[in-house]
Design an enzyme around this catalytic site. Structure first.
Site, mmCIF file in Angstrom:
data_model
loop_
_atom_site.group_PDB
_atom_site.id
_atom_site.type_symbol
_atom_site.label_atom_id
_atom_site.label_comp_id
_atom_site.label_asym_id
_atom_site.label_seq_id
_atom_site.Cartn_x
_atom_site.Cartn_y
_atom_site.Cartn_z
ATOM 1 N N TRP A 187 12.019 -0.459 -3.426
ATOM 2 C CA TRP A 187 11.133 -1.253 -4.278
ATOM 3 C C TRP A 187 11.731 -1.321 -5.687
ATOM 4 O O TRP A 187 12.179 -0.311 -6.239
ATOM 5 C CB TRP A 187 9.757 -0.587 -4.293
ATOM 6 C CG TRP A 187 8.743 -1.218 -5.201
ATOM 7 C CD1 TRP A 187 8.422 -2.536 -5.281
ATOM 8 C CD2 TRP A 187 7.918 -0.541 -6.155
ATOM 9 N NE1 TRP A 187 7.433 -2.721 -6.234
ATOM 10 C CE2 TRP A 187 7.113 -1.523 -6.785
ATOM 11 C CE3 TRP A 187 7.775 0.791 -6.540
ATOM 12 C CZ2 TRP A 187 6.181 -1.198 -7.762
ATOM 13 C CZ3 TRP A 187 6.850 1.105 -7.511
ATOM 14 C CH2 TRP A 187 6.059 0.123 -8.115
ATOM 15 N N ASP A 268 6.309 7.930 -1.062
ATOM 16 C CA ASP A 268 5.566 6.833 -1.675
ATOM 17 C C ASP A 268 4.778 6.173 -0.550
ATOM 18 O O ASP A 268 5.364 5.554 0.353
ATOM 19 C CB ASP A 268 6.531 5.840 -2.327
ATOM 20 C CG ASP A 268 5.795 4.734 -3.097
ATOM 21 O OD1 ASP A 268 4.552 4.697 -3.056
ATOM 22 O OD2 ASP A 268 6.474 3.897 -3.725
ATOM 23 N N LYS A 304 -3.130 -2.359 -1.506
ATOM 24 C CA LYS A 304 -2.979 -3.166 -0.304
ATOM 25 C C LYS A 304 -4.091 -2.915 0.711
ATOM 26 O O LYS A 304 -4.732 -3.846 1.187
ATOM 27 C CB LYS A 304 -1.623 -2.885 0.349
ATOM 28 C CG LYS A 304 -0.427 -3.005 -0.581
ATOM 29 C CD LYS A 304 -0.288 -4.394 -1.171
ATOM 30 C CE LYS A 304 1.030 -4.588 -1.893
ATOM 31 N NZ LYS A 304 1.250 -3.724 -3.049
#
Length: 459
Positions: A187, A268, A304
């Site tokens: 990311w 993560d 999300k």
């Protein structure tokens, strides 16, 4: 009425004022190339008059920052007037009509908060207690011994990004010189976070462009080669940007190497429940490492899986070897958070606590996550079907089905990605990543045409 010049009143005062102006002129040079002085001196019939000049900015040496590689895609998309445009850059869920979606269970939780008339008082530094309990239980499992033994230090953070940043500050402060290993690619914000926290990092191999799959051997070799006691940043599920996850057997081998090297795993977890539709399945990698008795860090996000993008709600968890260590670690996490942002926001945390704490809400949430994950799986399948049917070269596009979560790594290079945008009005990151959450079933054929054209006709 006659005008009176400064010199007519006091010649020495005028001279002193001129000297001050010279000093100001000299100071303007200190900030780079010579600038206009703050004042200019002009003569008129023996008088000295002062005219204001352009002021020198103290910020002239600050250069323009480059646009964010992900958020900048949305800005370009908005400026495009084509009816065919598609925004597949930002990782945010969209409905089949490509509209933002607020979960029904979130609206119910918010209505419950209004009925209770809850106030807006400051939270403690560590955040909402009910949220911290709920988020640790979701991550590790409510019956996990590590929770009963009180070995997990949890504080609420500003979504995943803020939680990662707090953890990075902890590493910089208490593990000076320790390196963080980051997957290649990863990311885009991971490197920025560690750079700003002054934590050194290096990359381990992850993506194999030849197979558009996992370079598992390279990953293991790089983790083995890292200095003992390094932190290894791992994506708990739905790797961003590739969508490529290790298999359960590969996770076991990764854990073996990390234990052998005395590394510290740092997960993560941004998509728990949103990748497969199952909260437990998407947390299995973290639970595997915890079951081995390893100390580890986990950053969480609810952007999300609950669609709480703007609420900035997440957590940082540190699993320690003892309850005493967890107490001390939590005290230092709070100490780091206090000067950063003082304390976290309450609204999103209350939504999470209410959803998880109410059995009806919790079951409804799981159903909505399955629906969202299911829609993404459906467009993933349809895109693959269109690519396979339309591509006469018989290229194997099965890697799209093997990937998981909201992203797909198409294998397109920068020039090919530029063609996707310039010719087809498909907006995506330049590394070839597309967000399937921004794709509808109706647009799959169009996207397949764009990918095939870009792959075969642009080098």
């Amino acid at each position: 009425m006659a005008s009176i010049s400064l010199s007519s009143i006091c010649p020495s005062a005028a001279l002193s004022f001129q000297e001050k102006c010279k000093d100001k002129t000299k100071s303007s040079v200190l900030f780079g190339k010579e600038k206009q002085p703050l004042y200019m001196k002009t003569k008129s019939r023996g008088r000295i008059t002062m005219a204001v000049a352009v002021n020198t900015s103290r910020f002239d040496n600050i250069t323009m920052a480059p646009p964010d590689p992900i958020l900048g895609v949305s800005e370009a998309f908005k400026a495009d007037t084509s009816d065919m445009k598609l925004n597949l850059g930002v990782g945010a869920y969209r409905t089949e009509e490509l509209q933002p979606y607020v979960l029904k269970v979130v609206k119910k939780a918010e209505n419950l908060m209004l009925e209770r008339g809850e106030n807006k008082e400051y939270l403690p530094i560590e955040g909402l207690a009910a949220f911290n309990k709920a988020t640790a239980e979701l991550l590790f499992g409510a019956d996990n011994p590590v929770l009963h033994q009180q070995r997990v230090a949890t504080i609420q953070g500003l979504s995943g990004t803020g939680s990662l940043r707090v953890a990075a500050a902890l590493i910089e402060r208490y593990f000076p010189g320790a390196k963080v290993l980051i997957s290649s690619p990863t990311w885009g914000n991971h490197k920025n976070i560690f750079n700003d926290a002054r934590v050194p990092w290096s990359e381990y191999r992850y993506y194999d462009p030849k197979t558009v799959g996992l370079d598992f051997d390279g990953m293991i070799a790089d983790i083995k080669a890292a200095p003992d006691g390094s932190f290894v940043l791992l994506h708990g599920c739905a790797h961003n940007p590739t969508g490529i996850d290790p298999t359960p057997e590969q996770w076991e081998k990764i854990a073996d190497v990390i234990q052998e090297k005395n590394h510290i795993p740092f997960f993560d977890v941004a998509y728990q429940g949103f990748a497969s539709g199952s909260l437990d399945e998407d947390a299995s990698s973290v639970r595997l490492f915890a079951a081995r008795g390893m100390e580890l860090l986990v950053a969480q996000s609810y952007s999300k899986n609950l669609g709480l993008y703007a609420e900035r709600v997440g957590a940082i968890n540190v699993l320690c070897s003892s309850a005493d260590a967890a107490v001390r670690v939590k005290s230092q996490l709070k100490r780091i958070a206090r000067p950063m942002y003082s304390n976290p926001p309450v609204h999103g945390a209350r939504i999470v606590a209410n959803v998880v704490g109410n059995p009806d809400f919790f079951n409804e949430w799981k159903e909505e996550m399955e629906m969202m994950a299911g829609r993404i799986k459906s467009v993933r399948q349809k895109l693959y079907n269109n690519l396979s049917a339309k591509d006469k070269s018989r290229k194997d596009w099965s890697f799209i089905l093997e990937q998981i979560g909201m992203f797909s790594f198409t294998g397109l290079n920068k020039a090919q990605s530029d063609n996707m945008t310039d010719k087809w009005h498909v907006y995506m990151t330049k590394d070839g990543r597309i967000s399937l959450a921004g794709l509808s079933a109706a647009k799959c054929e169009y996207l397949a045409d764009a990918i095939i054209d870009s792959y075969h006709n642009v080098s």
